[in-house]
Design an enzyme around this catalytic site. Sequence first.
Site, PDB file in Angstrom:
ATOM      1  N   HIS A  22       0.854  -1.197   0.000  1.00  0.00           N
ATOM      2  CA  HIS A  22       0.000   0.000   0.000  1.00  0.00           C
ATOM      3  C   HIS A  22       0.887   1.244   0.000  1.00  0.00           C
ATOM      4  CE1 HIS A  22      -4.133   1.686   1.098  1.00  0.00           C
ATOM      5  NE2 HIS A  22      -3.343   2.749   1.020  1.00  0.00           N
ATOM      6  N   GLU A 214     -10.816   3.065   6.908  1.00  0.00           N
ATOM      7  CA  GLU A 214      -9.755   3.988   7.310  1.00  0.00           C
ATOM      8  C   GLU A 214     -10.352   5.085   8.177  1.00  0.00           C
ATOM      9  OE1 GLU A 214      -6.276   6.869   5.369  1.00  0.00           O
ATOM     10  OE2 GLU A 214      -7.866   6.068   4.085  1.00  0.00           O
TER      11      GLU A 214
END
Length: 363
Positions: A22, A214
């Site tokens: 990521h 998130e």
Amino acid sequence: MSQTQAPLTYEEIVRLPKVLLHDHLDGGVRPSTVAQLADETGYDGLPTSDPSQLAQWFRENADSGSLVRYLETFAHTVGVMQTADALRRVAREAVEDLAADGVVYAEIRYAPEQHLEQGLSLDDVVEAVNAGLREGESLAAEQRRTIRARALLTAMRHAAKSTEIAELAVRYRDDEVAGFDIAGAEAGNPPTRHLDAFEYLRREDAHFTIHAGEAFGLPSIWEAIQWCGAERLGHGIRIVDDIEGLGTSRVQLGRLASYVRDRRIPLELCPSSNVQTGAATSVAAHPITQLRDLRFRITVNTDNRLMSDTSMSREMWLLVQDAGWDREDLRWVTINAMKSAFLPFDERLAIIEEQIKPGYEAR
């Protein structure tokens, strides 16, 4: 940590092999390159042209504690990445920087639709980045560093190009593109708006991850997995909302958390970034350590190296220093990441057996 095992030094961590799943291309540009490209392309929006001051500006603005303000910093990096030469350079330098940090495999993501302001087509963007990735690998090899770098093509949640980007990812999957991603502000932009793209990817046997959990909670994670079929979760930190008694001896997983753990769905966790956006209060208090103890399929990632002023080595160092991690923990999450990579099984296994395991055994 064993009583006889000395804590890892930062220099030792740099030498360890790492896997990065990521990492945003537009979030990892060198400050000097941002300044130079702004000058070359005529971009006049930078707050300063001094690289050191620019690096500080990015870090301070990303430290606001707000995901929205954090995302605003990307206007400047994307602003200078509107030509094929700029994209190629940024991709090449990203691979060089990661290789110098000990990364042996990386998936670098970016949104092709954000680089069309000066006349490039979507294909032009992908081909420029792919060329840069290959150049970076070659330059790393010249310096006796081995890295495999691939791209993830990202669609934006608030836009309407997700199916087009999914088709682009499939078109280039045999040329550096590992898979598909969707990103952007989660609240008000559920992944289910893009079901056509995900259904297309599944029909084409293509890999994809979804930013979820998130800044938004369990509904985002649930939709990403159960409606859209995500293979991995970008961040996924809010899975802790479905775990009672976290950090105590009486932990109880809810149904969604149990499903994520049972199915070994990888969590692309990004400690420093999560602290910046307010998803965690500190690296020491980041739930990555509790999720490690519960044996979720966790991975450690950088997210945006420029905005967080970080690297894979620094993320690992912070976990060692602030959360008590040791070499075995780092080895475990590195193998987790390689197992979870969008790469054929035999190639994943070769990197684990030939690079990661020997690298962690060496002293």
